[in-house]
Design a protein around this motif. Structure first.
Motif, PDB file in Angstrom:
ATOM      1  N   PHE A  15       0.814  -1.214   0.000  1.00 22.05           N
ATOM      2  CA  PHE A  15       0.000   0.000   0.000  1.00 22.05           C
ATOM      3  C   PHE A  15       0.851   1.269   0.000  1.00 22.05           C
ATOM      4  O   PHE A  15       0.322   2.359   0.144  1.00 22.05           O
ATOM      5  N   THR A  16       2.196   1.142  -0.145  1.00 21.56           N
ATOM      6  CA  THR A  16       3.058   2.317  -0.113  1.00 21.56           C
ATOM      7  C   THR A  16       3.721   2.525  -1.468  1.00 21.56           C
ATOM      8  O   THR A  16       3.882   1.590  -2.254  1.00 21.56           O
ATOM      9  N   SER A  17       4.093   3.771  -1.735  1.00 13.35           N
ATOM     10  CA  SER A  17       4.810   4.112  -2.971  1.00 13.35           C
ATOM     11  C   SER A  17       5.638   5.363  -2.698  1.00 13.35           C
ATOM     12  O   SER A  17       5.463   6.046  -1.683  1.00 13.35           O
ATOM     13  N   SER A  18       6.560   5.656  -3.626  1.00 15.64           N
ATOM     14  CA  SER A  18       7.412   6.829  -3.485  1.00 15.64           C
ATOM     15  C   SER A  18       7.795   7.314  -4.879  1.00 15.64           C
ATOM     16  O   SER A  18       7.676   6.572  -5.858  1.00 15.64           O
ATOM     17  N   SER A  19       8.252   8.560  -4.968  1.00 13.59           N
ATOM     18  CA  SER A  19       8.591   9.149  -6.269  1.00 13.59           C
ATOM     19  C   SER A  19       9.908   9.902  -6.167  1.00 13.59           C
ATOM     20  O   SER A  19      10.169  10.591  -5.177  1.00 13.59           O
ATOM     21  N   VAL A  20      10.738   9.755  -7.197  1.00 10.39           N
ATOM     22  CA  VAL A  20      11.976  10.518  -7.343  1.00 10.39           C
ATOM     23  C   VAL A  20      12.077  10.958  -8.800  1.00 10.39           C
ATOM     24  O   VAL A  20      11.920  10.137  -9.703  1.00 10.39           O
ATOM     25  N   TYR A  21      12.338  12.240  -9.033  1.00 10.23           N
ATOM     26  CA  TYR A  21      12.467  12.766 -10.382  1.00 10.23           C
ATOM     27  C   TYR A  21      13.831  13.443 -10.513  1.00 10.23           C
ATOM     28  O   TYR A  21      14.056  14.509  -9.936  1.00 10.23           O
ATOM     29  N   GLU A  22      14.736  12.796 -11.244  1.00 14.19           N
ATOM     30  CA  GLU A  22      16.077  13.316 -11.468  1.00 14.19           C
ATOM     31  C   GLU A  22      16.234  13.701 -12.935  1.00 14.19           C
ATOM     32  O   GLU A  22      15.737  13.008 -13.830  1.00 14.19           O
ATOM     33  N   ALA A  23      16.961  14.800 -13.178  1.00 16.10           N
ATOM     34  CA  ALA A  23      17.244  15.223 -14.551  1.00 16.10           C
ATOM     35  C   ALA A  23      18.441  14.439 -15.076  1.00 16.10           C
ATOM     36  O   ALA A  23      19.326  14.043 -14.315  1.00 16.10           O
ATOM     37  N   LEU A  24      18.458  14.243 -16.382  1.00 13.00           N
ATOM     38  CA  LEU A  24      19.620  13.625 -17.014  1.00 13.00           C
ATOM     39  C   LEU A  24      20.778  14.604 -16.935  1.00 13.00           C
ATOM     40  O   LEU A  24      20.625  15.779 -17.248  1.00 13.00           O
ATOM     41  N   LYS A  43      15.566   3.650  -6.328  1.00 10.77           N
ATOM     42  CA  LYS A  43      15.418   4.893  -5.575  1.00 10.77           C
ATOM     43  C   LYS A  43      13.968   5.184  -5.193  1.00 10.77           C
ATOM     44  O   LYS A  43      13.719   5.869  -4.199  1.00 10.77           O
ATOM     45  N   ALA A  44      13.032   4.702  -5.981  1.00  6.90           N
ATOM     46  CA  ALA A  44      11.606   4.937  -5.695  1.00  6.90           C
ATOM     47  C   ALA A  44      10.791   4.027  -6.593  1.00  6.90           C
ATOM     48  O   ALA A  44      11.310   3.435  -7.541  1.00  6.90           O
ATOM     49  N   THR A  45       9.516   3.922  -6.293  1.00 11.36           N
ATOM     50  CA  THR A  45       8.638   3.101  -7.126  1.00 11.36           C
ATOM     51  C   THR A  45       8.213   3.830  -8.390  1.00 11.36           C
ATOM     52  O   THR A  45       7.804   3.198  -9.368  1.00 11.36           O
TER      53      THR A  45
END
Length: 220
Positions: free
Chosen positions: A51-60, A181-183
């Motif tokens: 029931f858990t999730s996470s987000s990471v947004y990295e630039a190239l 790093k994240a889902t």
């Protein structure tokens, strides 16, 4: 005549009490064992991660910026300007102007191979790209990733084909790039220096604790 019956009845009561006490002890021991199994199972499987999730947004990583040419010096106000260069006499040969070297254009990251994720043990979508950076190093980039949370999920580069039976990946060559790093999101994973990328044909989201592939993507 009633005395033996009373004795027998007392003995029966004592036996019953003994059985009840024994069953209480067994019940307590069984309860402790069940509780231990539940605790160990929860620690291993971590079922709440469903029931858990996470987000990471990295630039190239971008190419390094080019150095701008210095601006010509401007004489301060009121000072004498520098004399103009002499104009060659008519008919005399003029000296050629020095050539201006072109500004070097920095190299950009190059995508060597890529592929789309397919679901295996868990629904997984997104794109994997193997990228060569301007300094010669390599990174794996996951874009628009969407997968499930889980215990001890790693990112692997594998020599085996994506999809199919997920238990096969341990039998092939693989490079472990560390924990995911994240889902969800866009992630960068630098490859260790000197990694031989030849023959690495897929990316796998691998649950190392239970040897399960959440999803995989071909690199082509």
């Amino acid at each position: 005549m009633n005395k033996p019956r009373s004795i027998n009845r007392l003995r029966s009561v004592n036996r019953l009490r003994s059985v009840i006490r024994t069953h209480k002890t067994l019940a307590a021991v069984a309860g402790v064992l069940v509780l231990s199994v539940v605790i160990v199972g929860a620690a291993l499987f971590q079922p709440w991660r469903i029931f858990t999730s996470s987000s990471v947004y990295e630039a190239l990583p971008a190419a390094p910026g080019s150095a701008s040419a210095p601006a010509p010096a401007t004489p301060p106000s009121g000072s004498a300007s520098a004399p103009a260069p002499a104009t060659p006499a008519s008919g005399s040969a003029s000296a050629p102007a020095p050539a201006t070297p072109p500004l070097a254009t920095p190299a950009a990251p190059v995508v060597l191979s890529s592929g789309t994720f397919q679901s295996q043990e868990h629904e997984t979508t997104g794109t994997a790209r193997l990228v060569k950076l301007p300094d010669g190093s390599h990174l794996l980039r996951l874009e628009d990733l969407a997968s499930s949370d889980g215990p001890d999920v790693k990112v692997w580069l594998s020599s085996l084909e994506a999809g199919g039976d997920w238990f096969k990946y341990r039998s092939g060559r693989y490079v472990d790039l560390g924990a995911v790093k994240a889902t969800h999101g866009n992630h960068n994973y630098l490859l260790p220096a000197g990694t031989d990328i030849s023959g690495l044909t897929s990316v796998v989201l691998w649950c190392d604790r239970f040897s399960v592939a959440f999803g995989s993507a071909p690199l082509s």
